[in-house]
Scaffold this active site. Structure first.
Site: not given
Length: 310
Positions: A105, A180, A255
């Site tokens: 990611t 995402k 994150k």
């Protein structure tokens, strides 16, 4: 220019770089599906665990990629992916027409840069971040959000389907990463909302089970409630019943929300809840949530003084 015959090659040898909490189980599922997997990780313990699951060890990432038809990566951040691709020579070491599938990611701009670097080196690329956490990686039930040319995503599909239950091609280069961070912004905000509701319910004398029984079958129903319930009891399989041992760690949520916040600011988008959720998870991950599941943020809501601040 990608080798025209590359898309007709079977998966052959699969290189897997990054065999940690997510990458290790994913590589093991590829082995179970009958693929030959050659892997590398900088952490000896992670590499040893992958070898025990049937992965062939390589002394370096470059060595793993040298004879591979497909190279999968699962790394912490975009800078690691780009450094591995170019500075450390992964793209240069691979055979022409190799398919690079990055399941990390990372920032959308970094994903697009990785695609461009792969194309310039004569390879194909797909960004394919995942949803499902460690449990999904172990069970082979991940969802992949893929960005890249349709033919390249189709070429990656046999591998992705061995590691997950669903692959969605979201668009061209970087679209998987875009999906995402948007998805995880929804998840982060909804987990905070569910947690706040339980804390409010506690203050009003409402039992966890009563609130769950109502909300899980009413308009408050969501994944954060019915699968990853932030309080122990109502959902026995949730991390709350294991002292918030991570399925999806709070630092990883921090994150992802940080990536979403950066994109919000860069695009001038009004997304006040997304920005606030990013701040809350940053503080939680820097403090009491450093080693907890992201659902453990309910504890920080009960004890806001325990949060870390810059």
């Amino acid at each position: 220019m990608v080798n025209p015959g590359a898309q007709d090659r079977p998966c052959g040898i699969v290189a897997f770089v990054g065999l940690g909490h997510m990458g290790g189980p994913m590589a093991a599922n590829l082995v179970r599906a009958g693929h030959r997997v050659v892997g590398h990780d900088l952490v000896p313990r992670a590499l040893d665990a992958a070898v025990a699951a049937g992965v062939e060890a390589a002394p370096s990432a470059v060595a793993a990629a040298a004879d591979a038809d497909v190279v999968l990566t699962m790394l912490p951040a975009g800078r690691h992916v780009l450094a591995l691709y170019e500075e450390e020579g992964l793209l240069a070491a691979a055979r022409p027409g190799t398919l690079f599938v990055d399941c990390s990611t990372i920032d959308v701009a970094d994903a697009r840069a990785a695609h461009a670097a792969a194309a310039a080196a004569g390879h194909a690329a797909v960004d394919a971040p995942v949803s499902g956490g460690v449990m999904g990686a172990e069970a082979g039930t991940l969802t992949f959000m893929a960005g890249g040319a349709a033919a390249d995503v189709a070429r990656a599909e046999p591998l992705l389907s061995a590691m997950g239950k669903k692959t969605v091609r979201c668009g061209p280069a970087g679209a998987g990463q875009a999906a995402k961070i948007c998805n995880n912004m929804i998840l982060g905000i909804s987990m905070i909302a569910v947690s706040e509701a339980f804390v409010l319910g506690e203050s009003l004398g409402l039992s966890h089970q009563a609130l769950y029984d109502v909300a899980s079958t009413a308009s408050g129903q969501c994944w954060a409630l019915t699968t990853n319930c932030p309080v122990p009891g109502p959902v026995p399989g949730s991390p709350a019943n294991r002292d918030y041992r991570p399925g999806f760690a709070a630092p990883l949520m921090a994150k992802d929300l940080g990536l979403a916040a950066a994109a919000i600011r860069a695009g001038g988008v009004r997304a006040e809840l997304g920005l606030r959720a990013a701040e809350m998870y940053r503080d939680f991950a820097q403090g009491p949530g450093a080693e907890k599941d992201f659902s453990g943020i309910v504890e920080a809501l009960r004890n806001p003084e325990g949060q870390a601040h810059e």
